[in-house]
Design a protein around this motif. Sequence first.
Motif: not given
Length: 285
Positions: A5-6, A37-45, A157-162, A278-285
């Motif tokens: 997931p994103t 933007q670099k990874r082509g994220v389509k939308s933000i919720v 599940p939207l996280r699996y759709e970028n 600020q917290f990041q949950l998960g990783t980009w890679e």
Amino acid sequence: MPIHPTPAFFFSHGSTMMLGEESEPAEVWKSVGDEAQKRGVKSIVMMGAHWECTGNKIEVAMNPQPQKTPVAYVAPKRYHNFKLVPDIPLGHRVIGMLQESGFEVEANTTFDYIHDTFLILIRMFPLRNSNIPVVVISANARFDPHYHIKMGAVLRPLRYENVLIVGSGGTVHNLYRNYWMQMVLYRDNFAQSVPPGDFALEFRQAMEDAFTMNRGPVLRRAIAKLMKHPRYREAHGTDDHFISAAFISGVAGDLEDVAWPNSFLAECWELVNMANSQFQLGTWE
């Protein structure tokens, strides 16, 4: 489709700090926008901290041309030219997902964005034409953490759709406990004439521990339990800035999320007792 997931984000925000003085969190927001933007994220919720609905209801912003509400202590010229791009098709899908899961949810076709969302977007995408389309969802005014955790779980599940999912709130945010004089006289929101109070430091640490020392369903439990923390009510005079943390723990608290760490990214303090983390949950890679 990404292999995993994103990541999701909890951005604890202030107000004038976002568009006034430069800060480490502002740099982090920019880096997240660049990465998206670099990874082509389509939308933000995004769920913010200043929009909640009464009764059993929640709403999704579906105004195709939203305006921006005024920001205290910030000159309108700093934000009025920024172009908001609502994602109406994804908004319809979000409504459908929540309705199918039993939520009483409606479209709000007149909602204008509040600073808890658009100021973060401005920092993420400082060029007017670079912002990614956004869906803003409300909280529910009962502020039940389990209700909002379920909301996040439904949209996970939207996280699996970028799609990037963001909670915008506050680590410590009690306006009644802030020191306002430096801000009122000098527009200096970062002035720390005295150290933060023990209540603020204790709850801020509890928040970091909950996010960074737990993964999966245990994360959801840890965030919900913070509302029973002995310093919670001192740290949050109202529940509105906390509840998006419950939402984001639902987004990133599935069994599959045990595989990826949650990280503390940056922090600043405003008005002596307001902590913005600020917290990041998960990783980009």
